[in-house]
Scaffold this motif. Structure first.
Motif, PDB file in Angstrom:
ATOM      1  N   THR A  96       0.863  -1.186   0.000  1.00 38.53           N
ATOM      2  CA  THR A  96       0.000   0.000   0.000  1.00 38.53           C
ATOM      3  C   THR A  96       0.895   1.230   0.000  1.00 38.53           C
ATOM      4  N   ALA A  97       0.573   2.181  -0.885  1.00 42.23           N
ATOM      5  CA  ALA A  97       1.359   3.409  -0.961  1.00 42.23           C
ATOM      6  C   ALA A  97       0.464   4.612  -0.689  1.00 42.23           C
ATOM      7  N   SER A  98       1.077   5.692  -0.282  1.00 41.91           N
ATOM      8  CA  SER A  98       0.385   6.971  -0.058  1.00 41.91           C
ATOM      9  C   SER A  98      -0.789   6.856   0.900  1.00 41.91           C
ATOM     10  N   TYR A  99      -0.531   6.302   2.039  1.00 40.02           N
ATOM     11  CA  TYR A  99      -1.511   6.223   3.127  1.00 40.02           C
ATOM     12  C   TYR A  99      -2.810   5.530   2.733  1.00 40.02           C
ATOM     13  N   GLY A 100      -2.704   4.481   1.971  1.00 41.91           N
ATOM     14  CA  GLY A 100      -3.874   3.659   1.685  1.00 41.91           C
ATOM     15  C   GLY A 100      -4.654   4.024   0.448  1.00 41.91           C
ATOM     16  N   LEU A 101      -4.188   4.998  -0.329  1.00 47.03           N
ATOM     17  CA  LEU A 101      -4.914   5.361  -1.542  1.00 47.03           C
ATOM     18  C   LEU A 101      -4.982   4.193  -2.524  1.00 47.03           C
ATOM     19  N   ILE A 102      -3.869   3.545  -2.723  1.00 46.13           N
ATOM     20  CA  ILE A 102      -3.805   2.437  -3.678  1.00 46.13           C
ATOM     21  C   ILE A 102      -3.062   1.284  -3.018  1.00 46.13           C
ATOM     22  N   ASN A 103      -3.608   0.072  -3.193  1.00 41.45           N
ATOM     23  CA  ASN A 103      -2.865  -1.103  -2.746  1.00 41.45           C
ATOM     24  C   ASN A 103      -2.914  -2.166  -3.828  1.00 41.45           C
ATOM     25  N   GLU A 104      -1.893  -2.975  -3.856  1.00 43.93           N
ATOM     26  CA  GLU A 104      -1.766  -4.052  -4.835  1.00 43.93           C
ATOM     27  C   GLU A 104      -1.365  -5.327  -4.107  1.00 43.93           C
ATOM     28  N   LYS A 105      -1.858  -6.427  -4.626  1.00 45.88           N
ATOM     29  CA  LYS A 105      -1.498  -7.738  -4.085  1.00 45.88           C
ATOM     30  C   LYS A 105      -0.593  -8.415  -5.093  1.00 45.88           C
ATOM     31  N   PHE A 106       0.474  -9.020  -4.600  1.00 49.62           N
ATOM     32  CA  PHE A 106       1.340  -9.797  -5.479  1.00 49.62           C
ATOM     33  C   PHE A 106       1.776 -11.056  -4.764  1.00 49.62           C
ATOM     34  N   SER A 107       2.276 -11.989  -5.543  1.00 50.51           N
ATOM     35  CA  SER A 107       2.601 -13.303  -5.006  1.00 50.51           C
ATOM     36  C   SER A 107       4.048 -13.655  -5.308  1.00 50.51           C
ATOM     37  N   ILE A 108       4.706 -14.222  -4.317  1.00 48.96           N
ATOM     38  CA  ILE A 108       6.059 -14.738  -4.497  1.00 48.96           C
ATOM     39  C   ILE A 108       5.989 -16.247  -4.364  1.00 48.96           C
ATOM     40  N   LYS A 109       6.405 -16.944  -5.403  1.00 48.90           N
ATOM     41  CA  LYS A 109       6.429 -18.409  -5.362  1.00 48.90           C
ATOM     42  C   LYS A 109       7.791 -18.825  -4.826  1.00 48.90           C
ATOM     43  N   ALA A 110       7.796 -19.390  -3.632  1.00 47.21           N
ATOM     44  CA  ALA A 110       9.031 -19.866  -3.016  1.00 47.21           C
ATOM     45  C   ALA A 110       9.197 -21.329  -3.380  1.00 47.21           C
TER      46      ALA A 110
END
Length: 160
Positions: A96-110
């Motif tokens: 989340t950037a800029s105090y919650g204005l925009i958030n993104e979900k991403f995945s790391i495959k370990a």
């Protein structure tokens, strides 16, 4: 050597806008703590970035803190410790950037380093169509090949 994923870019297009690779794969060792670094590059004014691991994955991956102040560029360490049960885990993170204005979900495959090595070995074996010991024994038993070749394969597979 610690692995590093693709750089996450914030504020390049618009305030709080996040650009990232949604699917990332890293190789880690099973049973040991490995560190991967999540680089974040800020093209705008200094801002807070919140990063969190999916609560289901808290026993596998964790961050030292959740709130990071990013002026220019920062590398956030993510500690991963794969248990012995599986060789592949999908670790979901939310940024989340800029105090919650925009958030993104991403995945790391370990992925376990051992699993990758096993796959490389099996690909090499299938690439050259290496006969298994049982096939060679069957050929030798049925006298299909010459004595000279039998002697060679007999020495090769003697202990198997």
């Amino acid at each position: 050597m610690p692995e590093e994923i693709d750089t996450i870019i914030i504020n390049r297009i618009d305030k709080g806008y996040i650009e990232l690779n949604k699917k990332v794969s890293v190789n880690v060792e099973v049973g040991k703590e490995d560190i991967i670094y999540i680089p974040i590059k800020n093209y705008g004014p200094p801002t807070h970035v919140y990063l969190s691991v999916d609560p289901k994955m808290k026993n596998i991956a964790y961050l030292f803190e959740a709130n990071y102040y990013v002026e220019d560029e920062v590398k956030i360490p993510l500690i991963i410790q794969l248990p012995l049960e599986k060789n592949i885990y999908d670790i979901d993170l939310i940024i989340t950037a800029s105090y919650g204005l925009i958030n993104e979900k991403f995945s790391i495959k370990a992925v376990s380093k051992n699993l990758k090595r096993k796959e490389e070995i099996s690909q090499k074996e299938t690439q050259y169509n290496v006969p298994t010991a049982s096939i060679i024994r069957q050929i030798m038993k049925n006298n299909i090949i010459s004595n000279r070749i039998k002697a060679f394969f007999g020495k090769l597979y003697k202990n198997k």
